[in-house]
Design an enzyme around this catalytic site. Structure first.
Site, PDB file in Angstrom:
ATOM      1  N   ASP A 196     -12.071   7.166   4.016  1.00 34.68           N
ATOM      2  CA  ASP A 196     -10.822   6.988   4.753  1.00 34.68           C
ATOM      3  C   ASP A 196     -10.419   5.524   4.836  1.00 34.68           C
ATOM      4  O   ASP A 196      -9.387   5.201   5.419  1.00 34.68           O
ATOM      5  CB  ASP A 196     -10.955   7.582   6.163  1.00 34.68           C
ATOM      6  CG  ASP A 196      -9.611   7.805   6.831  1.00 34.68           C
ATOM      7  OD1 ASP A 196      -8.593   7.877   6.110  1.00 34.68           O
ATOM      8  OD2 ASP A 196      -9.575   7.911   8.067  1.00 34.68           O
TER       9      ASP A 196
ATOM     10  N   LYS B  19      -9.892  13.330   8.029  1.00 36.88           N
ATOM     11  CA  LYS B  19      -9.333  12.996   9.328  1.00 36.88           C
ATOM     12  C   LYS B  19      -9.223  14.253  10.193  1.00 36.88           C
ATOM     13  O   LYS B  19      -8.981  15.346   9.672  1.00 36.88           O
ATOM     14  CB  LYS B  19      -7.923  12.404   9.170  1.00 36.88           C
ATOM     15  CG  LYS B  19      -7.833  11.041   8.529  1.00 36.88           C
ATOM     16  CD  LYS B  19      -6.374  10.625   8.412  1.00 36.88           C
ATOM     17  CE  LYS B  19      -6.207   9.278   7.743  1.00 36.88           C
ATOM     18  NZ  LYS B  19      -6.660   8.171   8.602  1.00 36.88           N
TER      19      LYS B  19
ATOM     20  N   GLU C 137      -9.403   3.838   2.283  1.00 37.89           N
ATOM     21  CA  GLU C 137      -8.959   3.833   0.881  1.00 37.89           C
ATOM     22  C   GLU C 137      -7.852   2.822   0.605  1.00 37.89           C
ATOM     23  O   GLU C 137      -7.688   2.352  -0.521  1.00 37.89           O
ATOM     24  CB  GLU C 137      -8.481   5.243   0.489  1.00 37.89           C
ATOM     25  CG  GLU C 137      -7.036   5.588   0.836  1.00 37.89           C
ATOM     26  CD  GLU C 137      -6.733   5.578   2.327  1.00 37.89           C
ATOM     27  OE1 GLU C 137      -5.573   5.309   2.689  1.00 37.89           O
ATOM     28  OE2 GLU C 137      -7.651   5.843   3.132  1.00 37.89           O
TER      29      GLU C 137
ATOM     30  N   ARG D  66      -7.442  -0.291   1.414  1.00 38.35           N
ATOM     31  CA  ARG D  66      -7.909  -1.603   0.966  1.00 38.35           C
ATOM     32  C   ARG D  66      -8.403  -1.558  -0.474  1.00 38.35           C
ATOM     33  O   ARG D  66      -8.373  -2.571  -1.171  1.00 38.35           O
ATOM     34  CB  ARG D  66      -8.992  -2.122   1.907  1.00 38.35           C
ATOM     35  CG  ARG D  66     -10.276  -1.317   1.922  1.00 38.35           C
ATOM     36  CD  ARG D  66     -11.108  -1.559   3.161  1.00 38.35           C
ATOM     37  NE  ARG D  66     -10.450  -1.033   4.349  1.00 38.35           N
ATOM     38  CZ  ARG D  66     -10.940  -1.167   5.586  1.00 38.35           C
ATOM     39  NH1 ARG D  66     -12.087  -1.798   5.785  1.00 38.35           N
ATOM     40  NH2 ARG D  66     -10.292  -0.650   6.615  1.00 38.35           N
TER      41      ARG D  66
ATOM     42  N   LYS E 154       0.857  -1.189   0.000  1.00 45.16           N
ATOM     43  CA  LYS E 154       0.000   0.000   0.000  1.00 45.16           C
ATOM     44  C   LYS E 154       0.889   1.234   0.000  1.00 45.16           C
ATOM     45  O   LYS E 154       1.662   1.460   0.928  1.00 45.16           O
ATOM     46  CB  LYS E 154      -0.906  -0.007   1.228  1.00 45.16           C
ATOM     47  CG  LYS E 154      -1.697   1.292   1.427  1.00 45.16           C
ATOM     48  CD  LYS E 154      -2.408   1.305   2.778  1.00 45.16           C
ATOM     49  CE  LYS E 154      -2.997   2.674   3.091  1.00 45.16           C
ATOM     50  NZ  LYS E 154      -3.615   2.740   4.438  1.00 45.16           N
TER      51      LYS E 154
ATOM     52  N   ASP F   1      -2.469  10.610   3.396  1.00 43.48           N
ATOM     53  CA  ASP F   1      -3.885  10.277   3.543  1.00 43.48           C
ATOM     54  C   ASP F   1      -4.590  11.338   4.370  1.00 43.48           C
ATOM     55  O   ASP F   1      -4.479  11.380   5.594  1.00 43.48           O
ATOM     56  CB  ASP F   1      -4.037   8.906   4.208  1.00 43.48           C
ATOM     57  CG  ASP F   1      -5.495   8.497   4.340  1.00 43.48           C
ATOM     58  OD1 ASP F   1      -6.334   9.060   3.616  1.00 43.48           O
ATOM     59  OD2 ASP F   1      -5.777   7.606   5.164  1.00 43.48           O
TER      60      ASP F   1
ATOM     61  N   ASP G  67       1.687   6.539   5.642  1.00 43.06           N
ATOM     62  CA  ASP G  67       0.663   5.659   5.102  1.00 43.06           C
ATOM     63  C   ASP G  67       1.132   4.920   3.853  1.00 43.06           C
ATOM     64  O   ASP G  67       0.412   4.081   3.337  1.00 43.06           O
ATOM     65  CB  ASP G  67      -0.631   6.440   4.810  1.00 43.06           C
ATOM     66  CG  ASP G  67      -1.875   5.594   5.017  1.00 43.06           C
ATOM     67  OD1 ASP G  67      -1.793   4.578   5.737  1.00 43.06           O
ATOM     68  OD2 ASP G  67      -2.928   5.943   4.459  1.00 43.06           O
TER      69      ASP G  67
END
Length: 468
Positions: free
Chosen positions: A311, A241, A313, A315, A229, A234, A252
């Site tokens: 949020d 967030k 995202e 996956r 990933k 993010d 991230d």
């Protein structure tokens, strides 16, 4: 690397001995040395307790030796702990009696402790250096240390300097160093058609997404696909967030960094495997092209996904990549991601949570994780929770709205896209040290890298990095 390791052939005779000593062995050590050693040890109240360190002075006021208190069964980070407390200079480890497999972990610890992120601020003083001990595979140690250095550097770099284009450049440098193949997909139409979830997640950013595919190894070797990933920052998207939760979101892309670091170690060691490293590099930004709660996306395999939370995202990025992994006809798939806060609630920030649908694979991970003190913990792929991902308008939702079992439902979501019949490991990691420990400075961390490398070596050869 050159600043902390010195070849024995080029080292002078003034290197200060580092002498590991246990509480029980201390009297014998003192009996074999000048009486002033005993006097100094008694005056300093040095008991050779684990983690303790004592500079023993010579007649001329210099250091005659440094005593390192330790417990043999807990010696992983003995040299790492010493490095931060030693004065700059040249040292030589008295390694007689230390088993070769233990010695290599000590040297890796020294190398990891010597890591400093100096892109924006230089260190104030030089690090101590260690004369390379005889009989230890230096290439192995340096490969492991360099792999962590790469992952840590990528994670620690501020997001403005580590967007998808920069992550792709890092992969290109890696491929060029080891003669690996590299394909980077950045064309908007190609991404929209071939990796629709990745395209959608990154659509709002001024930095266009990239799909990075690095390949190395002979085609007749066991094929391991590594999936990372790479969310370079993010914001949470439209499900924005809070500020405090956004502060560390440069990490991230930690999964992608670990994958590239692991690929580097595999190539440097020449493991008898074929690897494909897949990275989805995006920024989850806010803008007029942001995807929305309630939108329905179609993944690379045609499955439809209703967006419950923008949020969640990561996956979505992994979904497309796992489908691509299956198309590579792998023998093993391993993904790394900073995926859920729920995993951190379950195991804290210093253990790599993992999931697997293969009992033997999960069991085989334990020995190298223990050998390297790279802790992992298996969480269950509890199929009865799959109903939490049911959607009334699509094949599944990207996030359960219930608030429970978040790491498990995320893993179950990914299982919908992982190739069937192929052993699979999914790591949900922090990728960040929240506190400084010996060999593990505060900041980006390649969690699970040593454990997985040891697993691969035990299965495919070069098992000296851990017990087979």
């Amino acid at each position: 690397m050159e600043s902390i390791f010195v070849s024995a052939a080029t080292a002078d005779d003034d290197a200060i001995p580092l002498i590991p000593v246990t509480r029980d062995a201390l009297p014998d050590l003192l009996a074999r040395n000048p009486e002033r050693w005993r006097n100094w040890v008694e005056q300093s109240d040095f008991k050779a307790e684990s983690g303790s360190l004592l500079h023993v002075p010579a007649d001329d006021g210099r250091t005659a030796a440094v005593l390192l208190g330790h417990e043999p069964e807990r010696s992983h980070w003995m040299l790492a702990q010493a490095l931060k407390r030693l004065w700059p200079g040249l040292y030589r480890l008295e390694s007689a009696g230390i088993k070769a497999d233990v010695l290599i972990t000590l040297l890796v610890g020294w190398g990891l402790a010597g890591y400093r992120f100096e892109r924006y601020r230089k260190a104030e003083k030089p690090l101590p250096r260690l004369v390379w001990p005889e009989g230890v595979d230096r290439a192995r140690v340096e490969a492991l240390v360099a792999a962590h250095r790469l992952a840590r550097d990528l994670i620690n770099t501020p997001p403005a300097d580590m967007m998808p284009v920069h992550l792709a450049l890092a992969a290109r440098e890696l491929a060029e160093e080891f003669g690996a193949g590299l394909r980077v997909i950045s064309d908007d139409e190609a991404l929209e058609e071939g990796f629709p979830c990745i395209h959608t997640v990154g659509a709002a950013s001024a930095f266009s997404p990239r799909v990075i595919e690095l390949t190395w190894g002979r085609p007749d070797m066991p094929h391991v696909v590594l999936v990372g990933k790479g969310v370079c920052f993010d914001s949470g998207g439209l499900n924005l967030k809070p500020g405090n939760s956004m502060r560390l979101m440069k990490k991230d892309m930690g999964g992608a960094a670990i994958v590239l670091g692991l690929a580097r170690a595999i190539m440097a060691l020449g493991l008898p495997v074929r690897i494909t490293a897949l990275v989805g590099a995006v920024e989850n930004a806010v803008g007029s092209r942001s995807f929305r709660p309630g939108d329905v996306l179609k993944a690379r395999n045609g499955k439809t996904i209703e967006i419950d939370n923008t949020d969640a995202e990561g996956r979505l990025v992994l979904a497309d990549l796992l489908v691509r992994a299956g198309e590579c006809h792998p023998d093993l798939v391993i993904d790394f991601a900073t995926l859920t806060g729920a995993a951190r609630v379950a195991v804290g920030t210093e253990i790599a949570a993992f999931f697997s649908d293969d009992e033997v694979l999960a069991a085989d991970l334990q020995a190298p994780a223990g050998y390297w003190d790279d802790p992992v913990w298996r969480l269950p792929l509890h199929e009865p929770y799959r109903h939490l991902l049911d959607s009334r308008v699509a094949d599944l939702v990207n996030s359960s709205s219930g608030g429970y079992a978040g790491a498990i439902t995320a893993a179950l979501f990914l299982k919908e896209f992982a190739p069937e019949g192929v052993p699979w490991l999914h790591f949900d990691v922090m990728a960040w040290n929240t506190r400084a420990r010996p060999g593990r400075p505060k900041g980006g961390e390649a969690m699970g890298l040593r454990a997985v490398l040891g697993l691969l070596e035990a299965r495919h050869g070069q098992g000296s990095s851990g017990p087979a």
